[in-house]
Scaffold this active site. Structure first.
Site, short mmCIF file in Angstrom:
data_model
loop_
_atom_site.label_atom_id
_atom_site.label_comp_id
_atom_site.label_asym_id
_atom_site.label_seq_id
_atom_site.Cartn_x
_atom_site.Cartn_y
_atom_site.Cartn_z
N ASP A 2 36.14 33.19 42.63
CA ASP A 2 37.10 32.25 42.05
C ASP A 2 36.42 31.29 41.09
OD1 ASP A 2 39.74 31.65 41.91
OD2 ASP A 2 39.81 30.40 43.69
N TRP A 7 35.74 27.64 34.67
CA TRP A 7 34.43 27.69 34.02
C TRP A 7 34.60 27.73 32.51
CZ3 TRP A 7 31.91 30.94 30.65
CH2 TRP A 7 30.51 30.86 30.60
N ASN A 50 48.05 38.93 41.03
CA ASN A 50 47.51 38.68 39.70
C ASN A 50 48.30 39.35 38.58
OD1 ASN A 50 44.04 38.68 40.83
ND2 ASN A 50 45.44 36.97 40.52
#
Length: 228
Positions: A2, A7, A50
């Site tokens: 995750d 990021w 997802n």
């Protein structure tokens, strides 16, 4: 695994850059797990939920995963790693990617080192439903259904129960991952985002796991019969 999006966001980059950066981490952790003597490693790469992400991101992920699989297949074979893919049931998965999964599984089927399971288009609830359907189709009487028999109808029934789940980026939830197998797993929630997660972080999680007192609902033998 995750934290790819966060990021990238922290670096003012598109989310896809985070997914690309994650490739290095994947290989680093596979190598670290193998070197540490881990016999079973599972990576949760893409969940049934997802699919609700933007289509452009999903399409990018499909292309990226295909490139990663093809690029690293020789390394996985040389390292003696057996590769399996948990899920891969949705018709939206590109046919070429599904074929790459099958080819890698076949290529490494004879390996006797670590088993690497990649959960792709995986959902723990779906696995449980499919196991129930399998039992019904086999006409198993209800009174004969045991936990072990039920587990035998799950995908890859030889997979042992999960000992340790590592969820990076500090998120603390199961997210529909291998629901049956994680019943007594230990959990570690490192704050580091997945693209920055490296072998020392992984080994620190293993160290934390080894220090846990796993009682599986019981009590330590030294306290048996002792009301204190």
């Amino acid at each position: 695994m995750d934290g790819n999006g966060r990021w990238a966001q922290r670096r003012s980059l598109p989310r896809t850059a985070g997914h690309q950066a994650a490739e290095t981490t994947v290989i680093d952790i596979i190598e670290a797990a193998r070197a540490a003597g881990v016999e079973w490693l599972s990576l949760y790469a893409f969940s049934t939920e997802n699919w609700s992400r933007p289509g452009t991101e999903v399409d990018f992920l499909m292309r990226l995963v295909r490139r990663v699989v093809r690029k690293h297949a020789p390394l996985l074979l040389a390292r003696g790693i057996r590769c399996r893919f948990l899920g891969v049931a949705d018709s939206r998965i590109p046919r070429e990617l599904a074929q790459d999964f099958e080819d890698l599984a076949t290529l490494t089927a004879g390996n006797r080192g670590m088993t690497l399971t990649v959960a792709f288009d995986h959902g723990g609830r779906r696995d449980i439903v499919e196991a129930a359907r399998s039992l019904i189709r086999s006409r198993t009487p209800a009174d004969e259904v045991t936990e072990q028999l039920f587990a035998d109808h799950l995908p890859f029934p030889d997979t042992p129960d999960v000992d340790l789940v590592i969820r990076t980026s500090g998120e603390q939830r199961i997210s529909n991952f291998m629901l049956w197998q994680v019943a007594y797993a230990e959990w570690v929630f490192p704050e580091v985002l997945w693209p920055d997660f490296r072998a020392p972080d992984f080994l620190a999680c293993l160290h934390t796991y080894r220090r846990r007192d796993r009682r599986f609902g019981g009590v330590p033998p030294r306290t048996m019969g002792d009301p204190t």
